[in-house]
Enzyme design. Sequence first.
Site, PDB file in Angstrom:
ATOM      1  N   GLY A 127      46.434 -50.808-133.144  1.00 13.66           N
ATOM      2  CA  GLY A 127      47.231 -51.744-134.044  1.00 13.66           C
ATOM      3  C   GLY A 127      48.798 -52.225-133.357  1.00 13.66           C
ATOM      4  N   ASN A 167      46.238 -43.686-141.654  1.00 12.03           N
ATOM      5  CA  ASN A 167      44.985 -44.562-140.963  1.00 12.03           C
ATOM      6  C   ASN A 167      43.872 -44.287-142.016  1.00 12.03           C
ATOM      7  OD1 ASN A 167      42.903 -43.842-138.246  1.00 12.03           O
ATOM      8  ND2 ASN A 167      43.368 -45.604-139.328  1.00 12.03           N
ATOM      9  N   GLY A 168      43.558 -45.654-142.502  1.00 16.54           N
ATOM     10  CA  GLY A 168      42.425 -45.520-143.296  1.00 16.54           C
ATOM     11  C   GLY A 168      42.659 -46.570-144.232  1.00 16.54           C
ATOM     12  N   CYS A 187      44.584 -48.320-137.811  1.00 22.79           N
ATOM     13  CA  CYS A 187      46.029 -47.994-137.364  1.00 22.79           C
ATOM     14  C   CYS A 187      45.749 -46.659-136.637  1.00 22.79           C
ATOM     15  CB  CYS A 187      46.679 -47.597-138.607  1.00 22.79           C
ATOM     16  SG  CYS A 187      47.076 -48.820-139.848  1.00 22.79           S
ATOM     17  N   TYR A 247      33.471 -49.232-130.594  1.00 23.41           N
ATOM     18  CA  TYR A 247      34.333 -50.378-130.129  1.00 23.41           C
ATOM     19  C   TYR A 247      35.834 -50.014-130.155  1.00 23.41           C
ATOM     20  CZ  TYR A 247      37.047 -54.464-130.456  1.00 23.41           C
ATOM     21  OH  TYR A 247      38.042 -55.484-130.054  1.00 23.41           O
TER      22      TYR A 247
END
Length: 465
Positions: free
Chosen positions: A43, A117-118, A17, A256
């Site tokens: 996202g 986020n996570g 995210c 990535y």
Amino acid sequence: MKSEYDYFLSDKLNEECGVFGVYNVEDAAQLTYYGLHALQHRGQEGAGIAASDGEKIVREKGKGLVAEVFNIEKLEHLSGRTAMGHVRYSTTGESSIENVQPILIRSHTGDFTIAHNGNIVNAKELKMQLEAMGSIFYTTSDSEIIGHLIQRESGEFHEKIMKALPRLEGAFSFIIMTIDTMFVIRDKNGLRPLSMGKLEDGYVFSSESSAFEIIGATFMRSIQPAEVITIKKDSVISDQYTEHIQDKMCAMEYIYFSRPDTTINSLNVHTSRRKCGQILAKESPAEADIVIGVPDSSLSAAMGYSDYSGIPYEIGFVKSRYVGRTFIKPTQKQRERGVKMKLSAMPDVVRGKKIVLVDDSIVRGTTSKHIIKLLKDAGALEVHTRIASPALISPCFYGVDISDYNQLISTKYQADELAKFIKSESLAFLSQNGMHEGLGKNICMACFTGKYPTSIFSLLENIDK
Ligand code: SF4
């Protein structure tokens, strides 16, 4: 049930995210909109923005891309000098509208919003405890847990946050906003990135520093592991919610996920990828005429491979920017045509050539197989595949959708067997030492080693082996 084609489309890892926040700048919601645009690659399932004008918090959210969710009317509705936003890819919870963030908590002590986020690795245990005490959850996302934990604590809002945070384990970068205050938080393991920037008289926060450039903000620094920044009016206070800290930034952010123009913990993503490509060339040389990378995330590593090996770097693929996300077609022929619309080989570049093909990672191997076929159909003589990260052998519990062992082809095949499967003349991965040489020691490599930087509670019981 997912079809073979769905698996092809999802063969690449999915980002977790992205969060973005603006404090005390005019048109904060519009700036957040642009910030979320820059984080869109993290996202694409949903997006939301909440804004405060100092008297109330207003939130708008929806499923889809940032540009699909927001229009001028919605942004005008989000008035005020403070705003925060989120782009979602669901690694936990369903992809329903309820789970699209920011989460808005209405409370008699004051409303607040949360963007996360996570992944919280002790979410199941905490949720059971909270429900037993009477908490009612409105989403299936683990991000709501922090809201309930905060509400159950006593004291001023800041104090409640400081008491709630030590109960969370796992990966989290949070932005939490009340009517007049913004809290910006990173977990004690530093697993997910979060940066701070300056814009005019205010501050901006982002999962990736590259989003600052787009709105004209200046990058200041990364938020430190376990750091809690509290911004209210002109005061910026930095606290630490625990002393048990380790710096374990997700290696996949460099390999990535993140944009090449992002800097994480003082290391630029493009530079780190290029260095990993150089180390890969040193460790696993190949005889070839050209080096090409798989767009977009492997281009920097391919340049690095070329730097060290002296083999010329070439552009071997063209990627279409305009293909929709879900163009699922019914027949095999139409499917193959659909895939070709996404990526095509350049026959004039690859014909009659021995090629080093650099990619960032291999998940199921289906994408690699297809890409090599594209090159050979376009006339390539040999394809030597080089992967700029070690073999993926373990699931991720920190917000990346590597959810079970069966998904990972390197749990079944050694490199030489995998080379045969993808029909490549040879295949080599970057070593774990090489990854450390490229990215430093302070990184999480659990999906390459199976050694997790946190306890993972009951999560291993729930995955396929
Ligand atoms: S397990 Fe892998 S993907 Fe997950 S945080 Fe660690 S390095 Fe990143």
